[in-house]
Scaffold this motif. Structure first.
Motif, PDB file in Angstrom:
ATOM      1  N   GLN A 779      30.430  50.071  47.530  1.00 46.85           N
ATOM      2  CA  GLN A 779      28.974  50.062  47.495  1.00 46.85           C
ATOM      3  C   GLN A 779      28.423  48.978  48.403  1.00 46.85           C
ATOM      4  N   GLU A 780      29.084  47.860  48.428  1.00 48.07           N
ATOM      5  CA  GLU A 780      28.620  46.813  49.330  1.00 48.07           C
ATOM      6  C   GLU A 780      29.774  46.181  50.085  1.00 48.07           C
ATOM      7  N   LYS A 781      29.395  45.471  51.152  1.00 47.80           N
ATOM      8  CA  LYS A 781      30.415  44.931  52.033  1.00 47.80           C
ATOM      9  C   LYS A 781      31.280  43.899  51.328  1.00 47.80           C
ATOM     10  N   PRO A 782      32.549  44.025  51.497  1.00 48.00           N
ATOM     11  CA  PRO A 782      33.433  43.039  50.877  1.00 48.00           C
ATOM     12  C   PRO A 782      33.430  41.754  51.690  1.00 48.00           C
ATOM     13  N   LYS A 783      33.806  40.672  51.030  1.00 45.96           N
ATOM     14  CA  LYS A 783      33.891  39.401  51.734  1.00 45.96           C
ATOM     15  C   LYS A 783      35.344  39.116  52.101  1.00 45.96           C
ATOM     16  N   GLY A 784      35.485  38.382  53.166  1.00 45.15           N
ATOM     17  CA  GLY A 784      36.824  37.924  53.535  1.00 45.15           C
ATOM     18  C   GLY A 784      37.768  39.012  53.974  1.00 45.15           C
ATOM     19  N   ALA A 785      37.227  40.125  54.444  1.00 42.82           N
ATOM     20  CA  ALA A 785      38.102  41.199  54.927  1.00 42.82           C
ATOM     21  C   ALA A 785      38.034  41.259  56.446  1.00 42.82           C
ATOM     22  N   ILE A 786      39.082  41.830  57.028  1.00 40.31           N
ATOM     23  CA  ILE A 786      39.031  42.059  58.473  1.00 40.31           C
ATOM     24  C   ILE A 786      38.137  43.272  58.686  1.00 40.31           C
ATOM     25  N   THR A 787      37.249  43.166  59.630  1.00 43.69           N
ATOM     26  CA  THR A 787      36.322  44.287  59.820  1.00 43.69           C
ATOM     27  C   THR A 787      36.432  44.840  61.234  1.00 43.69           C
ATOM     28  N   PHE A 788      36.129  46.111  61.328  1.00 43.76           N
ATOM     29  CA  PHE A 788      36.008  46.712  62.658  1.00 43.76           C
ATOM     30  C   PHE A 788      35.021  47.857  62.587  1.00 43.76           C
ATOM     31  N   MET A 789      34.556  48.284  63.723  1.00 46.50           N
ATOM     32  CA  MET A 789      33.557  49.354  63.750  1.00 46.50           C
ATOM     33  C   MET A 789      34.021  50.488  64.652  1.00 46.50           C
ATOM     34  N   VAL A 790      33.717  51.668  64.176  1.00 45.75           N
ATOM     35  CA  VAL A 790      33.905  52.841  65.038  1.00 45.75           C
ATOM     36  C   VAL A 790      32.575  53.558  65.045  1.00 45.75           C
ATOM     37  N   GLY A 791      31.980  53.668  66.218  1.00 50.43           N
ATOM     38  CA  GLY A 791      30.618  54.173  66.277  1.00 50.43           C
ATOM     39  C   GLY A 791      29.750  53.191  65.522  1.00 50.43           C
ATOM     40  N   THR A 792      29.019  53.679  64.530  1.00 50.66           N
ATOM     41  CA  THR A 792      28.191  52.760  63.750  1.00 50.66           C
ATOM     42  C   THR A 792      28.756  52.543  62.347  1.00 50.66           C
TER      43      THR A 792
END
Length: 868
Positions: A779-792
């Motif tokens: 539901q909401e963005k986790p903290k302390g995670a590795i993030t990446f984006m594909v498109g939006t």
RNA sequence: GCGCUGUUAGCUCAGUUGGUUUAGAGCAUUACCUUGACAGGGUAGGGGUCAGUGGUUCGAAUCCACUACAGCGCACCA
């Protein structure tokens, strides 16, 4: 079944070539199918296979094989060319080794030797082509001096003579002092060379000490001078009107003439006129009624008439005469200059302009339809740039000197009486009759000694190979002519292509072919043309032994768009061989799977749907490339389809876990796709495709890939392909992160996302290829995670404690900067009122979307930074 | 001399009527992986002010002009 790890072409290729021959698959007979015809550019009968042939014939074979699979009646007619000068030179050289000189032999004896040579050594090249896989209809093999083809040449000569298109006359021709024959303008290659311009002074006759200085690059021809020419407006020489000059050494008095032809600025503005050895001087001689003195022998030596230096070669004399003139004080100076000198295309001897009696074909009239039909697109040139060259040539074409002072070739059918009167006829009997009809008396007849230019036979090739002269309404010619594609080198555009077009219209009223594909020249890595004399050309047969014919074919085509030279590099063949090995191992993989009856897993079903759609998409591309004759692009699309889409993605998706079986349906699909790939590969790689075709399934009699049908296109599911692209980007990102964070592939990780509008069709596949334990939607963005984006869409990988915050910050910062820069450029566009009002609405719309996407991305990235 | 083509990543080339995220591919290169199809393999990178200058346009690798360089063709400047 044990399948070797490495594909071994040598073991496979001969087997399939014999098999195809045995089944007679290359042979074509007219039937109800649409024909697809190529006539080979007949290689010289003396030739051995070189890299140029490899390129040229690979392309022809690719086109022929594909056409065959497209359901057309494919016919590729092979053959060889008698190549007058080259062959005669070869036979002369051979006889010389045996201690026999041509002069000792009669024409008949010489020809006997020549034919013996031809039977023994001629046409090796055709055998070599078989190694390449060339699917020529060998039953139709022709030679330009086969009786029927020679007959055609003679008949055409007679016909054109009767139409008034062929004439005989004394003209200034290009003489090859080594080949001892005239050659056509096209056989002369002009090269820029370093020369000396000699300034020689001639004494004015009856003067005390008055001289005129001329400039010449060929002082040896002084002995043949018959005038000195200056420009009528030239102040320097005006006073010499009516005077004469004395030629040094030979001390001949010649007139000083005035003509506007002279360029006052060149040299001294005074020209020595040598009518027998220069075409321009000859024209001056006609205009001013000058004497013509020929001081050179056919061999290019000084003739007795020169009175000096007799018997010496012209180049030796050139040096000597300069010395002698200098000694006499008549050589003013010698200047270094660059000028163009003509060389014989065949013998590389310096061409001498020479007056002689020759036969010519008038070109003005017959070339008209040939020009028109190229300009109006009836005949296509690929690439089109050659149309310009062709047009320029056709518009300025000179009459074609068709007689050659040789024995090997078709002898000119002209018959002379003792008095020199002549008629043109096929046989002596006919000639005699003709002479009688004309009331010309004679006691014996002599046939013309000369033969016809080789191109005077090869220009009939597309017609004569189908006996279109012998029997103009036969089944073959009606069915196969006009042929479809001609594959040849631009070097012989005029020699051959233009003249075939001329003959086509003259004798069939139709074009000889619809498309002319002009290949480039094969060069080495330094850009030098590959040639025997430079020793920079690999032996094609060695290459085939090393990389396999399939590998070499792929190597040749990988980088050779039409009309572009090919910088040959063995690395290309290596790439071709590696590709064959890749295909082989894909096959090995599938063949090694155990099969069960279990139901098809969802992932495999999706994978199959996607690949099918992707294949159709790619096939469309490939077909389109073929339609445009973009052979290397067609190959590259095929290469990527096989390597990337099939091997790297599809097989990875469906590959069962180690030592686990695969379900039957998936295996069937995978094999089915593979078969289609083999078909698409077949024109490029005929051998390996046939081999795997037979290894992959039990085949019935006649179920061979060479005669299978080209895949038909099917649905391209755009949405599916798009969804795959997104999924593949996600997988790539995961792999990338694994690498950056040193997370081994065997460790399962979790992927989280908050985006809800993302397609999830490929999720099982992403899980598999990314080795994910699960994909969860938060539901909401986790903290302390590795993030990446594909498109939006944003994705998160929670990976314990060990995140390197600084590195992560840096990475995100970098991406942020890129997106900000990008946004700025989009914004400045949209802020420009003129852009918004002038650009097409779709374009503006697209820019707005880019802006929104960039903004969303930036926002997300900023949040990521905060969350760290 | 005249004409025609070209000039885009280290190499060979795409880039289809000017606008698909501040340029793409293959090869080469770099790092890492690698007993399970393929070490001739896999994964991911790096790498380009699109020859130069000026112009047209809201916008140019793309259109125009000039320059430089290269290739090809033609031509009789001795």
């Amino acid at each position: 079944m044990e399948i070797p790890k490495v594909y071994d072409p040598a073991a496979v290729e001969d087997k399939w070539y014999s098999f195809w021959l045995e089944k007679n698959y290359f042979h074509s007979e007219p039937d109800e199918r649409e024909p697809y015809t190529i006539v080979i550019p007949p290689p010289n009968v003396t030739g051995v296979l070189h890299m140029g042939h490899m390129l040229n014939n690979t392309i022809q074979d690719v086109l022929i094989r594909r056409a065959r699979m497209m359901g057309k009646n494919a016919c590729w007619v092979p053959g060889t060319d008698h190549a007058s000068i080259a062959t005669e030179a070869k036979v002369v050289a051979l006889l010389k080794q045996k201690g026999i000189s041509k002069e000792q032999l009669t024409r008949e004896e010489f020809l006997k030797y020549a034919w013996e040579w031809k039977e023994k050594y001629g046409g090796i090249i055709l055998e070599q082509l078989k190694k390449l896989g060339a699917s020529c209809d060998w039953e139709r093999t022709r030679f330009t001096m086969d009786p029927d083809l020679s007959d055609a040449v003679i008949d055409v000569f007679i016909d054109l003579f009767r139409k008034g298109q062929i004439y005989r006359g004394v003209r200034m021709v290009n003489w090859d002092p080594q080949g001892l024959t005239a050659v056509s303008d096209e056989e002369v290659i002009h090269k820029e060379v370093n020369s000396k311009l000699y300034y020689v002074k001639y004494k004015i006759e009856d003067s005390q000490d008055e001289w005129i200085t001329i400039a010449t690059t060929r002082p040896e021809t002084i002995l043949a001078d018959t005038a000195v020419c200056v420009h009528p407006d030239d102040e320097r020489y005006r006073h010499l009107k009516g005077k004469r000059a004395i030629i040094p050494i030979i001390n001949r008095s010649v007139p000083i003439i005035f003509d506007e032809y002279i360029t006052m600025e060149f040299g001294t503005g005074a020209l020595k006129v040598t009518p027998a050895h220069d075409i321009n001087d000859y024209n001056l001689a006609i205009k001013h009624n000058l004497e013509v003195i020929d001081v050179l022998t056919p061999e290019g030596k000084l003739a007795p008439v020169a009175e000096h230096y007799v018997g010496q070669d012209r180049f030796v004399v050139r040096k000597q005469i300069a010395k002698d003139l200098d000694a006499m004080g008549q050589l003013v100076k010698a200047e270094d200059i660059k000028n163009k000198v003509g060389y014989s295309e065949r013998t590389d001897a310096v061409i001498e302009p020479r007056l002689s009696m020759q036969w010519f074909l008038k070109m003005d009239k017959v070339s008209q339809p040939a020009l028109e039909n190229v300009l109006n697109g009836n005949i296509r040139f690929i690439p089109e740039k050659f149309i310009n060259t062709y047009r320029h040539w056709m518009e300025n074409v000179h009459d074609w000197c068709i007689s050659r002072q040789l024995w090997w070739g078709q002898r000119i059918p002209a018959w002379y009486t003792e008095k020199g009167e002549y008629v043109v006829a096929k046989t002596q009997d006919e000639a005699e009759n003709l002479l009688r009809e004309k009331g010309i008396k004679f006691t014996s007849l002599r046939q013309d000694d000369d033969v016809l230019d080789t191109w005077f036979s090869s220009w009939l090739w597309p017609i004569s190979v189908f006996d279109g002269f012998k029997d103009p309404d036969n089944k073959d010619i009606n069915y196969y002519y006009p042929t479809n594609d001609l594959i040849t080198a631009p070097e012989i555009l005029f020699f051959w292509v233009a003249r075939m077009i001329i003959a086509g219209y003259e004798y069939r009223g139709q074009k000889p072919f619809s498309n002319v594909y002009l290949t480039g020249i094969v060069r080495d890595k330094q850009g030098r043309k590959m040639s025997k004399s430079l020793g920079n050309s690999p032996d094609p047969l060695d290459l085939i032994a090393q990389y396999g014919a399939d590998g070499v074919r792929v190597g040749m085509l990988l980088s050779s768009p039409a009309g572009n030279d090919l910088l040959f590099d063995e690395g290309l063949c290596e790439q071709g061989r590696n590709f064959a090995n890749k295909i082989w191992n894909a096959f090995r993989l599938i063949k090694g799977w155990e099969v069960t009856d279990q139901a098809q897993p969802e992932t495999n079903k999706i994978a199959g749907e996607w690949f099918s759609s992707r294949f159709n998409e790619s096939l469309k591309e490939i077909d389109d490339h073929y339609a445009k004759y973009r052979m290397s692009d067609a190959l590259m699309s095929t290469y990527k389809l096989v390597w990337d889409d099939y091997c790297a993605w599809y097989l990875e998706m469906i590959k069962p876990d180690f030592q686990k079986p695969v379900d039957k349906k998936t295996l069937e699909q995978a094999l089915g796709f593979f078969e289609n790939l083999l078909k698409v590969l077949h024109p490029f790689m005929p051998f390996i495709s046939e081999e795997i075709w037979h290894l992959s399934r039990e085949r019935k009699e006649g179920d061979d890939i060479i005669v299978s049908s080209w895949p038909k296109g099917g649905d391209v599911k755009t949405d599916l392909n798009k969804a795959f692209t997104t999924a593949s980007e996600i997988v790539t990102s995961i792999r990338n992160i694994r690498k950056q964070k040193n997370i081994p592939m065997r460790d399962q990780i979790e992927l989280q996302t908050i985006s809800s509008d993302r397609g999830i069709l490929f999720d099982p596949i992403i899980r598999r290829l990314g080795n994910l334990s699960m994909i969860s939607t938060l539901q909401e963005k986790p903290k302390g995670a590795i993030t990446f984006m594909v498109g939006t869409s944003e994705f998160f990988i929670p990976y314990g404690e060990s995140i390197d915050t600084d590195a992560e910050k840096e990475r995100i910062q970098k991406e942020l900067e890129y997106n900000m820069g990008f946004l700025k450029s989009v914004q400045s566009k949209l802020a420009n009122e003129k852009f918004v009002s002038n650009a097409k609405p779709e374009v503006v719309e697209n820019e707005k979307k880019k802006q929104a996407d960039a903004e969303a991305k930036i926002k997300a990235l900023k949040e990521q930074l905060e969350n760290l």
